[in-house]
Write a protein that holds these residues in place. Sequence first.
Motif, PDB file in Angstrom:
ATOM      1  N   GLU A   1      59.150  -5.818  48.170  1.00 16.74           N
ATOM      2  CA  GLU A   1      60.364  -5.097  47.735  1.00 16.74           C
ATOM      3  C   GLU A   1      60.016  -3.821  46.977  1.00 16.74           C
ATOM      4  N   PHE A   2      58.914  -3.877  46.258  1.00 19.02           N
ATOM      5  CA  PHE A   2      58.471  -2.679  45.535  1.00 19.02           C
ATOM      6  C   PHE A   2      58.208  -1.562  46.536  1.00 19.02           C
ATOM      7  N   GLU A   3      57.530  -1.916  47.630  1.00 18.62           N
ATOM      8  CA  GLU A   3      57.275  -0.902  48.660  1.00 18.62           C
ATOM      9  C   GLU A   3      58.574  -0.378  49.256  1.00 18.62           C
ATOM     10  N   ALA A   4      59.529  -1.301  49.466  1.00 13.43           N
ATOM     11  CA  ALA A   4      60.818  -0.876  50.010  1.00 13.43           C
ATOM     12  C   ALA A   4      61.528   0.054  49.028  1.00 13.43           C
ATOM     13  N   ARG A   5      61.416  -0.265  47.732  1.00 11.43           N
ATOM     14  CA  ARG A   5      62.053   0.598  46.736  1.00 11.43           C
ATOM     15  C   ARG A   5      61.386   1.971  46.695  1.00 11.43           C
ATOM     16  N   LEU A   6      60.068   2.000  46.895  1.00  4.85           N
ATOM     17  CA  LEU A   6      59.381   3.299  46.932  1.00  4.85           C
ATOM     18  C   LEU A   6      59.884   4.131  48.104  1.00  4.85           C
ATOM     19  N   ALA A   7      60.275   3.420  49.187  1.00  2.00           N
ATOM     20  CA  ALA A   7      60.767   4.124  50.375  1.00  2.00           C
ATOM     21  C   ALA A   7      62.263   4.413  50.270  1.00  2.00           C
ATOM     22  N   GLY A   8      62.846   4.126  49.097  1.00  3.63           N
ATOM     23  CA  GLY A   8      64.237   4.536  48.895  1.00  3.63           C
ATOM     24  C   GLY A   8      65.239   3.409  48.769  1.00  3.63           C
ATOM     25  N   ALA A   9      64.839   2.155  49.002  1.00  2.00           N
ATOM     26  CA  ALA A   9      65.792   1.040  48.896  1.00  2.00           C
ATOM     27  C   ALA A   9      66.233   0.865  47.443  1.00  2.00           C
ATOM     28  N   ASP A  10      67.458   0.396  47.262  1.00  4.80           N
ATOM     29  CA  ASP A  10      68.045   0.273  45.931  1.00  4.80           C
ATOM     30  C   ASP A  10      67.948  -1.172  45.442  1.00  4.80           C
ATOM     31  N   TYR A  11      67.580  -1.337  44.159  1.00  4.12           N
ATOM     32  CA  TYR A  11      67.355  -2.668  43.574  1.00  4.12           C
ATOM     33  C   TYR A  11      68.587  -3.565  43.706  1.00  4.12           C
ATOM     34  N   GLU A  12      69.733  -3.013  43.360  1.00  2.00           N
ATOM     35  CA  GLU A  12      70.968  -3.792  43.392  1.00  2.00           C
ATOM     36  C   GLU A  12      71.331  -4.162  44.844  1.00  2.00           C
ATOM     37  N   ALA A  13      71.111  -3.217  45.766  1.00  2.00           N
ATOM     38  CA  ALA A  13      71.421  -3.471  47.187  1.00  2.00           C
ATOM     39  C   ALA A  13      70.500  -4.552  47.755  1.00  2.00           C
ATOM     40  N   ILE A  14      69.225  -4.515  47.377  1.00  6.75           N
ATOM     41  CA  ILE A  14      68.274  -5.547  47.822  1.00  6.75           C
ATOM     42  C   ILE A  14      68.760  -6.921  47.351  1.00  6.75           C
ATOM     43  N   ALA A  15      69.191  -6.987  46.096  1.00  8.52           N
ATOM     44  CA  ALA A  15      69.676  -8.255  45.534  1.00  8.52           C
ATOM     45  C   ALA A  15      70.906  -8.740  46.292  1.00  8.52           C
ATOM     46  N   LYS A  16      71.828  -7.832  46.559  1.00  4.19           N
ATOM     47  CA  LYS A  16      73.073  -8.230  47.228  1.00  4.19           C
ATOM     48  C   LYS A  16      72.830  -8.647  48.671  1.00  4.19           C
ATOM     49  N   ALA A  17      71.710  -8.207  49.256  1.00  2.00           N
ATOM     50  CA  ALA A  17      71.381  -8.592  50.633  1.00  2.00           C
ATOM     51  C   ALA A  17      70.553  -9.881  50.680  1.00  2.00           C
ATOM     52  N   GLY A  18      70.439 -10.588  49.565  1.00  3.51           N
ATOM     53  CA  GLY A  18      69.747 -11.876  49.583  1.00  3.51           C
ATOM     54  C   GLY A  18      68.279 -11.805  49.197  1.00  3.51           C
ATOM     55  N   GLY A  19      67.804 -10.601  48.862  1.00  2.00           N
ATOM     56  CA  GLY A  19      66.430 -10.462  48.351  1.00  2.00           C
ATOM     57  C   GLY A  19      66.476 -10.577  46.834  1.00  2.00           C
TER      58      GLY A  19
END
Length: 407
Positions: free
Chosen positions: A72-90
């Motif tokens: 997820e850290f890598e995904a966040r570096l590529a622009g993913a949002d912490y709250e959005a990751i959480a809401k998508a089940g991550g």
Amino acid sequence: LATLASGRSGTGLIRGGALAIVDGRIAFVGREEDLPSRFQADEEIDLAGRLVTPGLIDCHTHLVFGGDRSNEFEARLAGADYEAIAKAGGGIQSTVRATRAETEESLVASAAKRLNSFICEGVTTIEIKSGYGLDYETELRMLRAARRLGQIYPIDIVTTLLAAHTVPGDQERATYLNLVTEKIIPRAVEDGLADAIDGFCDSIGFSSEELQRVFRRARELALPVKVHADQLSDAGGAELAAQFSALSADHLEKTGAAGVAALARAGTVAVLLPGAYFDLREKHLPPIEQMRTMGVRIAIATDCNPGSSPLVSILTAMRMAAVQFSLSVDEVLAGVTREAARALGRHAETGALEVGKSANLAIWNVERPVELVYWMGSNPLFSRVWRGKKTSLTGSIDWGWRASNAP
Ligand code: DI6
Ligand code: FE
């Protein structure tokens, strides 16, 4: 000696100091020439001008968990949002899946590696939360693992039940809240596994109304409350904390003026978490100037967790707090000693060099307190004393590789 004694200004510095320890407790703190002769010691250690502080205290960690979230850290570096990751089940849910698959022993083994980093930086008291089990068995297993660490390693561990972290993916909100208040909290109390009850008051956690129920239960069972408050939005977390005379309200990035005033009235400690602020690239500063004006006590912690703050260094948290939050060196030092002890309800026991307190000391290869905050990535610890005993720095922890650590 940077005594951090209450009632003294700054870090309560005593130059040319002496400190006597009898039966694991501080028996004298003062200038060397004032040391009474009855303290002619069995053992005397000349520290040659080194700085002594109280043993450091990390009052907010999620040290026990399974797996990691480097993906997820890598995904966040590529622009993913912490709250959005959480809401998508991550996010928290993904650590819950990994944690449920662990045994008590394997949780102890992985957390021990992280714990060692804190011990090596002079930490003598650390808080550990549950919150990645989100079911009856795993929440209790996490707390047992945390207690176990305290039996094995030379450090005081304070445990906090955070069953109200978020709703597990496999349950209804109401059903889960019932489980928390009717089964998990009572059992944790019955087994002596929890020193406090925490709840995540935020968009990806629980509302203030939902947490009222949880905290009323805590109160009925005579446990103090802590709150993850207003990290992502102003969800009324600070007011909630004040309402329950919480030991601490933590995060507070989005807390408004009313929330700060409530904390001041309640005497609740504000725990700032610069690691999460840094890692989420937060732009909105916690209301620090208002806290100062209103006399809210400020503590600093790592929030060590696999998602928003994979930080295993209290010295780094101190550095981040100074630079990101513009705290003074005195505030930073107090934040990881005296005020952190208060955030855990342990200020009668530790957090300052005062007669009667547990002899928890960190001894540093520096001359002045500022040097503990100034360096990045260096660890100037010379020695560490826990409950009056000099404790080894590297311990006997095996840092070896376990392939099962991969997510
Ligand atoms: N706030 C935090 O910083 C941790 N929990 C919380 O409520 C981190 C949660 C995570 O992403 O694992
Ligand atoms: Fe946290």
